[in-house]
Write a protein that holds these residues in place. Sequence first.
Motif, PDB file in Angstrom:
ATOM      1  N   TYR A 131       0.806  -1.219   0.000  1.00  0.00           N
ATOM      2  CA  TYR A 131       0.000   0.000   0.000  1.00  0.00           C
ATOM      3  C   TYR A 131       0.841   1.271   0.000  1.00  0.00           C
ATOM      4  CZ  TYR A 131      -3.818  -3.161   1.202  1.00  0.00           C
ATOM      5  OH  TYR A 131      -4.737  -4.172   1.200  1.00  0.00           O
ATOM      6  N   LEU A 132       2.124   1.168   0.228  1.00  0.00           N
ATOM      7  CA  LEU A 132       2.998   2.340   0.271  1.00  0.00           C
ATOM      8  C   LEU A 132       3.032   3.075  -1.067  1.00  0.00           C
ATOM      9  CD1 LEU A 132       4.923   3.828   2.184  1.00  0.00           C
ATOM     10  CD2 LEU A 132       6.760   2.369   1.330  1.00  0.00           C
ATOM     11  N   VAL A 133       2.702   2.399  -2.133  1.00  0.00           N
ATOM     12  CA  VAL A 133       2.700   3.035  -3.446  1.00  0.00           C
ATOM     13  C   VAL A 133       1.648   4.144  -3.536  1.00  0.00           C
ATOM     14  CG1 VAL A 133       1.076   1.450  -4.572  1.00  0.00           C
ATOM     15  CG2 VAL A 133       2.855   2.558  -5.913  1.00  0.00           C
ATOM     16  N   ILE A 134       0.604   4.079  -2.736  1.00  0.00           N
ATOM     17  CA  ILE A 134      -0.468   5.079  -2.822  1.00  0.00           C
ATOM     18  C   ILE A 134       0.040   6.460  -2.400  1.00  0.00           C
ATOM     19  CG2 ILE A 134      -2.773   5.726  -1.978  1.00  0.00           C
ATOM     20  CD1 ILE A 134      -3.331   2.670  -1.780  1.00  0.00           C
ATOM     21  N   PRO A 135       0.609   6.633  -1.196  1.00  0.00           N
ATOM     22  CA  PRO A 135       1.110   7.973  -0.867  1.00  0.00           C
ATOM     23  C   PRO A 135       2.303   8.398  -1.720  1.00  0.00           C
ATOM     24  CG  PRO A 135       1.558   6.452   0.945  1.00  0.00           C
ATOM     25  CD  PRO A 135       0.699   5.726  -0.043  1.00  0.00           C
ATOM     26  N   ILE A 136       3.134   7.448  -2.147  1.00  0.00           N
ATOM     27  CA  ILE A 136       4.259   7.794  -3.018  1.00  0.00           C
ATOM     28  C   ILE A 136       3.736   8.380  -4.327  1.00  0.00           C
ATOM     29  CG2 ILE A 136       6.134   6.837  -4.422  1.00  0.00           C
ATOM     30  CD1 ILE A 136       6.653   4.847  -2.128  1.00  0.00           C
ATOM     31  N   SER A 137       2.770   7.722  -4.904  1.00  0.00           N
ATOM     32  CA  SER A 137       2.183   8.204  -6.148  1.00  0.00           C
ATOM     33  C   SER A 137       1.500   9.556  -5.946  1.00  0.00           C
ATOM     34  CB  SER A 137       1.178   7.180  -6.677  1.00  0.00           C
ATOM     35  OG  SER A 137       0.602   7.620  -7.871  1.00  0.00           O
ATOM     36  N   GLY A 138       0.825   9.711  -4.829  1.00  0.00           N
ATOM     37  CA  GLY A 138       0.189  10.997  -4.527  1.00  0.00           C
ATOM     38  C   GLY A 138       1.195  12.124  -4.450  1.00  0.00           C
ATOM     39  N   LEU A 139       2.324  11.876  -3.808  1.00  0.00           N
ATOM     40  CA  LEU A 139       3.371  12.892  -3.714  1.00  0.00           C
ATOM     41  C   LEU A 139       3.954  13.213  -5.091  1.00  0.00           C
ATOM     42  CD1 LEU A 139       5.196  11.730  -0.467  1.00  0.00           C
ATOM     43  CD2 LEU A 139       3.807  13.793  -0.760  1.00  0.00           C
ATOM     44  N   LEU A 140       4.113  12.200  -5.921  1.00  0.00           N
ATOM     45  CA  LEU A 140       4.621  12.441  -7.268  1.00  0.00           C
ATOM     46  C   LEU A 140       3.654  13.289  -8.093  1.00  0.00           C
ATOM     47  CD1 LEU A 140       6.119   8.928  -8.044  1.00  0.00           C
ATOM     48  CD2 LEU A 140       7.391  11.080  -7.911  1.00  0.00           C
ATOM     49  N   ILE A 141       2.372  12.974  -8.010  1.00  0.00           N
ATOM     50  CA  ILE A 141       1.381  13.756  -8.759  1.00  0.00           C
ATOM     51  C   ILE A 141       1.345  15.191  -8.243  1.00  0.00           C
ATOM     52  CG2 ILE A 141      -1.083  14.005  -9.285  1.00  0.00           C
ATOM     53  CD1 ILE A 141      -1.244  10.913  -9.225  1.00  0.00           C
ATOM     54  N   ILE A 142       1.420  15.372  -6.929  1.00  0.00           N
ATOM     55  CA  ILE A 142       1.460  16.725  -6.360  1.00  0.00           C
ATOM     56  C   ILE A 142       2.678  17.477  -6.892  1.00  0.00           C
ATOM     57  CG2 ILE A 142       1.819  18.034  -4.219  1.00  0.00           C
ATOM     58  CD1 ILE A 142       0.083  15.852  -2.836  1.00  0.00           C
ATOM     59  N   PHE A 143       3.822  16.816  -6.916  1.00  0.00           N
ATOM     60  CA  PHE A 143       5.039  17.437  -7.449  1.00  0.00           C
ATOM     61  C   PHE A 143       4.833  17.870  -8.895  1.00  0.00           C
ATOM     62  CE2 PHE A 143       8.804  16.605 -10.089  1.00  0.00           C
ATOM     63  CZ  PHE A 143       9.613  17.656  -9.660  1.00  0.00           C
ATOM     64  N   TYR A 144       4.319  16.968  -9.721  1.00  0.00           N
ATOM     65  CA  TYR A 144       4.131  17.273 -11.132  1.00  0.00           C
ATOM     66  C   TYR A 144       3.127  18.402 -11.338  1.00  0.00           C
ATOM     67  CZ  TYR A 144       6.712  13.159 -12.789  1.00  0.00           C
ATOM     68  OH  TYR A 144       7.675  12.239 -13.089  1.00  0.00           O
ATOM     69  N   LYS A 145       1.992  18.343 -10.681  1.00  0.00           N
ATOM     70  CA  LYS A 145       0.956  19.360 -10.885  1.00  0.00           C
ATOM     71  C   LYS A 145       1.382  20.713 -10.321  1.00  0.00           C
ATOM     72  CE  LYS A 145      -1.470  16.831 -13.288  1.00  0.00           C
ATOM     73  NZ  LYS A 145      -1.435  17.091 -14.724  1.00  0.00           N
ATOM     74  N   THR A 146       2.122  20.707  -9.221  1.00  0.00           N
ATOM     75  CA  THR A 146       2.616  21.962  -8.661  1.00  0.00           C
ATOM     76  C   THR A 146       3.627  22.591  -9.613  1.00  0.00           C
ATOM     77  OG1 THR A 146       2.288  21.109  -6.426  1.00  0.00           O
ATOM     78  CG2 THR A 146       3.701  23.034  -6.668  1.00  0.00           C
ATOM     79  N   SER A 147       4.491  21.777 -10.177  1.00  0.00           N
ATOM     80  CA  SER A 147       5.462  22.341 -11.124  1.00  0.00           C
ATOM     81  C   SER A 147       4.765  22.835 -12.383  1.00  0.00           C
ATOM     82  CB  SER A 147       6.555  21.327 -11.454  1.00  0.00           C
ATOM     83  OG  SER A 147       6.128  20.363 -12.359  1.00  0.00           O
ATOM     84  N   ASP A 148       3.668  22.166 -12.808  1.00  0.00           N
ATOM     85  CA  ASP A 148       2.887  22.662 -13.948  1.00  0.00           C
ATOM     86  C   ASP A 148       2.267  24.022 -13.628  1.00  0.00           C
ATOM     87  OD1 ASP A 148       3.403  20.476 -15.523  1.00  0.00           O
ATOM     88  OD2 ASP A 148       1.470  19.490 -15.172  1.00  0.00           O
ATOM     89  N   MET A 149       1.720  24.149 -12.410  1.00  0.00           N
ATOM     90  CA  MET A 149       1.074  25.419 -12.037  1.00  0.00           C
ATOM     91  C   MET A 149       2.089  26.549 -11.944  1.00  0.00           C
ATOM     92  SD  MET A 149      -2.015  24.472  -9.377  1.00  0.00           S
ATOM     93  CE  MET A 149      -0.980  23.817  -8.098  1.00  0.00           C
ATOM     94  N   LEU A 150       3.276  26.259 -11.451  1.00  0.00           N
ATOM     95  CA  LEU A 150       4.304  27.285 -11.331  1.00  0.00           C
ATOM     96  C   LEU A 150       4.888  27.664 -12.695  1.00  0.00           C
ATOM     97  CD1 LEU A 150       6.213  26.023  -8.156  1.00  0.00           C
ATOM     98  CD2 LEU A 150       4.608  27.940  -8.333  1.00  0.00           C
ATOM     99  N   LYS A 151       4.882  26.720 -13.609  1.00  0.00           N
ATOM    100  CA  LYS A 151       5.441  26.951 -14.943  1.00  0.00           C
ATOM    101  C   LYS A 151       4.555  27.860 -15.780  1.00  0.00           C
ATOM    102  CE  LYS A 151       5.303  23.572 -17.830  1.00  0.00           C
ATOM    103  NZ  LYS A 151       5.534  22.302 -18.536  1.00  0.00           N
ATOM    104  N   SER A 152       3.237  27.693 -15.639  1.00  0.00           N
ATOM    105  CA  SER A 152       2.346  28.491 -16.497  1.00  0.00           C
ATOM    106  C   SER A 152       1.842  29.750 -15.831  1.00  0.00           C
ATOM    107  CB  SER A 152       1.157  27.659 -16.938  1.00  0.00           C
ATOM    108  OG  SER A 152       0.429  27.185 -15.841  1.00  0.00           O
TER     109      SER A 152
END
Length: 152
Positions: A131-152
Amino acid sequence: MEIRKKVDNILSKVLVAIMAVMVINVLYQVFSRYVLGNPSSFTDELARYLMIWLGILGAAYVSGRNMHVSINVLPSKFDEKTQKKLKQLVSLLIVLFCIFALVIGGIRLVYMTYVLEQYSPALRLPLAVVYLVIPISGLLIIFYKTSDMLKS
């Protein structure tokens, strides 16, 4: 964006490794069942857990590459400025979902299965690891979406 490329690179290599292990595992399962006549007891369970990790981490990777399935009916009706605002709003909603459902909910799930000492039947693997993959994946998506928001 250098860090994003590094995360992409590491995540893609992890996904390839998981897929390679899964293929070898399934090939061994077929070999042991049909050639040796004695099916392996752990391969089915291992394939299932590898598929879970592959699917959930793969979703994070695809989200980071902005290659996920989307319906573009509504954004196409707006001008470019409104489309950017809508994209920011969608990214923010995704981040909020990931914080509450994947990270907080996932950590609670991992903690509960760890405290209850739940293990998989064949591998005797702590289910908290699965089940550890769930929070890991959540953190990765947060990282990606935050960097998208900061980029645009």
